[in-house]
Design a protein around this motif. Sequence first.
Motif, PDB file in Angstrom:
ATOM      1  N   PRO A  22     -93.924  98.131  67.195  1.00 33.99           N
ATOM      2  CA  PRO A  22     -94.975  97.197  67.648  1.00 33.99           C
ATOM      3  C   PRO A  22     -95.492  96.313  66.509  1.00 33.99           C
ATOM      4  O   PRO A  22     -95.786  95.121  66.724  1.00 33.99           O
ATOM      5  CB  PRO A  22     -96.085  98.135  68.169  1.00 33.99           C
ATOM      6  N   TRP A  23     -95.585  96.890  65.310  1.00 29.19           N
ATOM      7  CA  TRP A  23     -96.046  96.130  64.149  1.00 29.19           C
ATOM      8  C   TRP A  23     -95.042  95.035  63.786  1.00 29.19           C
ATOM      9  O   TRP A  23     -95.429  93.902  63.470  1.00 29.19           O
ATOM     10  CB  TRP A  23     -96.271  97.086  62.985  1.00 29.19           C
ATOM     11  N   ASN A  25     -90.261 104.738  64.490  1.00 30.27           N
ATOM     12  CA  ASN A  25     -90.534 104.024  65.738  1.00 30.27           C
ATOM     13  C   ASN A  25     -91.958 103.491  65.815  1.00 30.27           C
ATOM     14  O   ASN A  25     -92.235 102.556  66.580  1.00 30.27           O
ATOM     15  CB  ASN A  25     -90.244 104.931  66.935  1.00 30.27           C
ATOM     16  N   GLY A  60     -93.005  93.570  65.868  1.00 23.81           N
ATOM     17  CA  GLY A  60     -93.135  92.553  66.903  1.00 23.81           C
ATOM     18  C   GLY A  60     -94.292  91.599  66.624  1.00 23.81           C
ATOM     19  O   GLY A  60     -94.159  90.376  66.781  1.00 23.81           O
ATOM     20  N   TYR A  61     -95.424  92.173  66.205  1.00 25.19           N
ATOM     21  CA  TYR A  61     -96.580  91.332  65.867  1.00 25.19           C
ATOM     22  C   TYR A  61     -96.272  90.433  64.671  1.00 25.19           C
ATOM     23  O   TYR A  61     -96.613  89.239  64.668  1.00 25.19           O
ATOM     24  CB  TYR A  61     -97.788  92.220  65.563  1.00 25.19           C
TER      25      TYR A  61
END
Length: 219
Positions: A120-121, A116, A123-124
């Motif tokens: 975020p990575w 998890n 998404g970037y």
Amino acid sequence: MENIFIFLFNSIIVSSTICTADRLSNSVSLKIQRSFCFYCGHNLAWFDTIPVVSACILRNKCRYCHTSFGRYYAIFELFYILIGTFLWGTPVTWITGVFLLFLSLEDCSKQSIHANILFPWIGYLLVLHHDAEHLCLTVLILILSIILVKHRHTLGSGDIPVLLSLILSTTPVIFSCTLLIGCCLALFYLLYSQQKRLPFVPFLSGGWVITNLYILFLL
């Protein structure tokens, strides 16, 4: 001077990543600030935690209980420090390498990873690489991975975010080479060890390292 700073910074990052993976794998709280020996519980002094140097001086053993913590620990640590130093010029590749190191150590220890942390990575990376080539390959690998996880049971669900990170952090050609080499390494390991299950992330990391080192030094 700049290269020395980069080397030292990578030493801290690699050492901290290994420490974090060890603690999570052994169900030790990250809130405990002092480093300690997992065998005797003794708090380590600052000079026992210098990356590479301390392991070499202590011959990969605890100063207090003399239990070995890995014959090739210093070599492993130095190897990843050098890789991080070489990849410093490409931040996306460098950050991906740090994630791979952490998840590989977790997977080796208990064949379970905190995948998890990659969302975020990912998404970037989607914002950074949202061209048709990357998106098509991402969708294709995602569909194949879900089939392997849900129907064939030959892939862990945690491997999916790792694969997506690898796709989006590099070119399709480099990803293909990484996947091919990683699968070959995993196959050789299965044939040699005769095991039915294996931690796949370390082999993906191995393929990724080999591919990037080839690009750095031979192209």
